[in-house]
Design a protein around this motif. Structure first.
Motif, mmCIF file in Angstrom:
data_model
loop_
_atom_site.group_PDB
_atom_site.id
_atom_site.type_symbol
_atom_site.label_atom_id
_atom_site.label_comp_id
_atom_site.label_asym_id
_atom_site.label_seq_id
_atom_site.Cartn_x
_atom_site.Cartn_y
_atom_site.Cartn_z
ATOM 1 N N ASP A 54 39.125 36.089 -14.685
ATOM 2 C CA ASP A 54 38.784 35.633 -13.333
ATOM 3 C C ASP A 54 39.024 36.758 -12.333
ATOM 4 O O ASP A 54 38.289 36.910 -11.371
ATOM 5 C CB ASP A 54 39.657 34.429 -12.944
ATOM 6 N N LEU A 55 40.107 37.512 -12.574
ATOM 7 C CA LEU A 55 40.455 38.613 -11.668
ATOM 8 C C LEU A 55 40.611 39.902 -12.467
ATOM 9 O O LEU A 55 40.911 39.878 -13.662
ATOM 10 C CB LEU A 55 41.788 38.337 -10.959
ATOM 11 N N ALA A 209 41.711 31.799 -6.176
ATOM 12 C CA ALA A 209 41.657 33.236 -6.493
ATOM 13 C C ALA A 209 42.123 34.100 -5.322
ATOM 14 O O ALA A 209 42.864 35.069 -5.509
ATOM 15 C CB ALA A 209 40.237 33.610 -6.893
ATOM 16 N N THR A 210 41.698 33.747 -4.103
ATOM 17 C CA THR A 210 42.036 34.575 -2.934
ATOM 18 C C THR A 210 43.546 34.650 -2.752
ATOM 19 O O THR A 210 44.110 35.730 -2.519
ATOM 20 C CB THR A 210 41.390 33.965 -1.665
ATOM 21 N N LYS A 213 45.104 36.797 -5.481
ATOM 22 C CA LYS A 213 44.836 38.230 -5.245
ATOM 23 C C LYS A 213 45.864 38.784 -4.263
ATOM 24 O O LYS A 213 46.437 39.861 -4.472
ATOM 25 C CB LYS A 213 43.439 38.399 -4.629
ATOM 26 N N TRP A 226 40.872 42.099 -7.637
ATOM 27 C CA TRP A 226 39.474 41.786 -7.292
ATOM 28 C C TRP A 226 38.998 40.634 -8.183
ATOM 29 O O TRP A 226 39.443 40.521 -9.324
ATOM 30 C CB TRP A 226 38.556 42.978 -7.575
ATOM 31 N N THR A 227 38.093 39.846 -7.648
ATOM 32 C CA THR A 227 37.450 38.881 -8.543
ATOM 33 C C THR A 227 36.432 39.678 -9.378
ATOM 34 O O THR A 227 35.981 40.751 -8.956
ATOM 35 C CB THR A 227 36.692 37.785 -7.764
ATOM 36 N N THR A 228 36.082 39.152 -10.549
ATOM 37 C CA THR A 228 35.118 39.888 -11.387
ATOM 38 C C THR A 228 33.780 40.040 -10.639
ATOM 39 O O THR A 228 33.114 41.066 -10.770
ATOM 40 C CB THR A 228 34.879 39.169 -12.734
ATOM 41 N N GLU A 230 33.419 40.529 -7.464
ATOM 42 C CA GLU A 230 33.550 41.651 -6.514
ATOM 43 C C GLU A 230 33.380 42.993 -7.232
ATOM 44 O O GLU A 230 32.705 43.895 -6.740
ATOM 45 C CB GLU A 230 34.923 41.613 -5.821
#
Lengths: 367, 372
Positions: A54-55, A209-210, A213, A226-228, A230
């Motif tokens: 996810d990240l 996710a935010t 992060k 980063w998300t994937t 991004e």
């Protein structure tokens, strides 16, 4: 009037199909360029899209996966594992590693993943082991074909001998290949003990996710998360600055010139029939009806040309991807956009000759 | 002989003539522009080895090309200089890195060279001056334009501040834009204080390159192995790299454009002549032979259409190429002469074929039917 329009359009079959063929050729050119550009983006982001993460955690400020150097500080793995909402973390090591085989050199990236990792390795295998193990590497089957590599055969990576343990499929990217090894083996080969370039992170269900992060970046300011999506967007942007810009420009040029060809073909087709339209007007058809007739015939040619050109590429694109080094991805969005452009240019191309018909003296039709 | 009847028939519908010429122009534009962009990718990528007057590059053992990692101890310069047949030796740093410029990631080649010799430095300075001292940088003109860097301005590169001394031209390719700086600055930025990527070697006149390679190998400390790249190999290996990365889609694009362009010319010519069939039948009815129609009418018409179309296509293709290079900083457009000649030949052939093919139908037309 519609029936008359259709009958007249197909009365002279050769000319009807000539117009259709011209438009189909132009559409095939446009779709080819769009599909190749989409293919490049698809190849570029394939690892990230299939990584199962996810990240992605990188060295601070590094937002790309390829063409950037990321080295994580010691202890990054432990810090990220302890962040609330993180379910699983896989450390990987990405290194550019050209493969030499005889006098030939292949552009290659090697990704080191832990032997017991749940994700981050090859996502599709053709033969052999599914995950790298010991001193066995999993190489791309297209690379194996190109260099004549055999299952169980030797392969040299950074001057160290390895064995080919498996073949992965669809793991090539824009003129280079991805080889998978265990992270320990890759570290040994490059003499970089303990090095990690990225952390792939899976989140617990329902985690934001935010927020995670931010927590990761707070836990160690030397890291960026980063998300994937991004990372994929950043890689696309970087690619656009490199070879992508060239193909993108070629795609735009092909679109503009292709549409000009469509316009010209329609214009020529209508111009060749001016006398027919003048006769229709002279025997009493109102201007609106003549216009509808011209428009229906032209749209029929345009639509048939679009369908044939597009269908040809829908069939050819997977074949080209299978049997050539070009990866082509036909996406519905651009196809519909092409249809809209094709219809718009058809209508625009009909107007000048139709105006000539409306201004023509009815008697001239019989001269 | 071109009679008045034929001439009048030819110019009776100038729009038709113009449509035909426009079709040829569009077809040539597709072929020329896509071919020029494709060729420009290769031309731009080989600028460094083409423009830098070096006979031999010495690299780390196993290095296949200038764009691959190569690390050599800087102190090898001495033994290499001492080898028989070597005239000059200059160290070179050449590293691809991704810079963060105003929040954007930009692929950039950092090139470090000895500023006193100038070898390895910018080959086309478009503004400002060469790098004279550490702390100065010459930036590729298009990159500078893209990110608003001007001569005299300060720019941050990998955490260090540099003053832009000048702007260089023809120093950007799909592989990245180039930033030229002093050797010591590049070594410091790349963390290679005691190392270089390559040595650029110039040979004494009339030296045998093979013998010089052997002499260099013999002059190296025991256990040190190197690879050699002559200028031509450096160029061809760069072309191979570009070929591997983007060659297949470029070739496919150029090939499809070529095919579509030629097909369009044939179709438009065929359609044009088919539209004139009644008119041509009338000419035949008043006594013209098929041979006369072909020679005095169709060939003349095709000649006019192709001349106008090809001329305009070449002109617009050339202007279009210049426009593309001016508007899109990453791109160069180089007219590929062999592709151009092929395209001209194919267009002429297909154009003539498309014009003459429908004449078969004339043979079957009853002369009187032309007047019905």
């Amino acid at each position: 009037m519609l029936r008359l329009a259709l009958r007249q359009a197909t009365f002279e079959r050769t000319r009807f199909w000539l117009g259709v063929a011209g438009i189909a050729a132009a559409m095939a050119l446009i779709v080819t360029m769009q599909a190749m550009f989409a293919g490049i983006e698809y190849q570029l982001t394939r690892y990230m899209a299939n990584s199962g993460a996810d990240l992605v955690v990188t060295q601070q400020g590094v937002g790309n996966f390829y063409l950037s150097s990321s080295v994580l500080p010691n202890g990054a793995y432990d810090k990220v594992t302890q962040v609330e909402g993180v379910a699983e973390v896989v450390p990987i090591l990405l290194m550019p590693a050209p493969i030499k085989y005889g006098s030939d050199t292949g552009n290659n990236w090697v990704i080191g993943v832990p032997e017991a990792a749940a994700f981050g390795g090859p996502w599709s295998s053709e033969e052999g082991i599914r995950f790298p193990k010991g001193d066995q590497l999993i190489v791309d089957e297209a690379m194996a074909k190109k260099f004549g590599l055999k299952m169980g055969g030797p392969i040299k990576l950074a001057a160290q001998e390895f064995t080919i343990g498996g073949f992965s499929i669809r793991t090539s990217r824009l003129g280079s290949f991805i080889t998978f090894g265990t992270i320990d083996a890759v570290r040994n080969a490059f003499h970089v003990p303990g090095r990690v370039s990225h952390l792939l992170v899976r989140l617990k269900p329902g985690s934001a996710a935010t927020a995670i992060k931010e927590s990761i970046e707070r836990a160690d300011p030397n890291l960026s998360a980063w998300t994937t999506s991004e990372v994929m967007a950043n890689d696309r942007k970087l690619s656009a600055d490199m070879g992508g810009a060239v193909l993108q420009s070629m795609t735009v040029i092909a679109l503009v010139i292709g549409l000009l060809s469509v316009g010209l073909t329609i214009w020529a087709a209508v111009t060749e029939r001016l006398r027919d339209y003048a006769v229709t007007k002279a025997i009493g058809a109102p201007p609106g009806a003549v216009f509808r007739m011209v428009l229906v015939q032209s749209l029929l040619i345009g639509l048939t040309g679009w369908v044939l050109g597009t269908a040809l590429m829908v069939v050819l694109a997977p074949l080209a991807t299978r049997f050539s080094p070009v990866v082509m991805v036909v996406e519905p969005g651009p196809l519909l956009q092409d249809l809209a452009f094709c219809m718009a240019i058809t209508v625009a191309a009909v107007l000048p000759p139709w105006l000539r018909v409306t201004r023509a003296d009815p008697m001239s039709a019989f001269q | 002989m071109l009679s008045a009847v034929h001439l009048r028939a030819l110019f009776r519908q100038p729009v038709r003539l113009l449509t035909g010429a426009l079709g040829v122009t569009i077809s040539m534009l597709i072929i020329i522009l896509l071919g020029a962009i494709s060729q420009g990718v290769y031309t731009a990528a080989v600028q460094f080895p083409t423009q830098t007057p070096v006979d031999l590059y010495v690299a780390q053992d196993g290095t296949p090309r200038l764009q691959t990692s190569s690390f050599l101890p800087a102190q090898l310069a001495g033994p290499i200089k001492g080898a028989s047949g070597v005239s000059e030796v200059h160290p070179l740093i050449m590293n691809l890195t991704v810079l963060d410029l105003q929040g954007n990631k930009a692929p950039v080649y950092i090139v470090g060279y000895e500023t006193d010799s100038g070898l390895g430095g910018p080959w086309k300075l478009t503004e400002g001056e060469q790098v004279r001292r550490p702390g100065e940088v010459v930036v590729d003109r298009s990159l500078a334009k893209q990110y608003g860097m001007t001569v005299g301005a300060t720019v941050e590169i990998l955490g260090r501040r540099f003053q832009v001394a000048g702007l260089s031209g023809d120093s950007r390719s799909m592989l990245g834009a180039t930033m030229f700086m002093s050797l010591s600055d590049a070594q410091s930025l790349m963390g290679m204080q005691q190392a270089v990527n390559f040595f650029m070697v110039r040979l004494q006149p009339q030296s045998d390159a093979g013998a010089v390679r052997t002499a260099i190998e013999a002059s190296l400390p025991p256990g040190v192995k190197v690879a050699f790249l002559d200028r031509q190999t450096a160029i061809s290996q760069t072309e191979d790299l570009v070929d591997g990365v983007i060659g297949a889609p470029l070739k496919a694009a150029t090939g499809v454009a070529y095919l579509v362009g030629i097909v369009l010319v044939g179709l438009l010519r065929y359609n044009n002549v088919m539209g004139r069939l009644t008119e041509l039948a009338a000419l035949r009815a008043v006594g013209a032979t098929v041979r006369q129609i072909i020679l005095s009418d169709l060939l003349v018409e095709t000649g006019i259409v192709l001349t106008l179309g090809l001329g305009a296509g070449l002109l617009f293709g050339y202007v279009g190429g210049l426009l593309i290079a001016a508007l899109i900083p990453q791109m160069q457009a180089t007219i590929n002469q062999s592709l151009l000649l092929q395209a001209l030949g194919s267009t002429l052939f297909i154009g003539l074929l498309g014009s003459i093919w429908p004449v078969r139908k004339l043979r079957g037309i009853e002369p009187a039917s032309a007047f019905r």
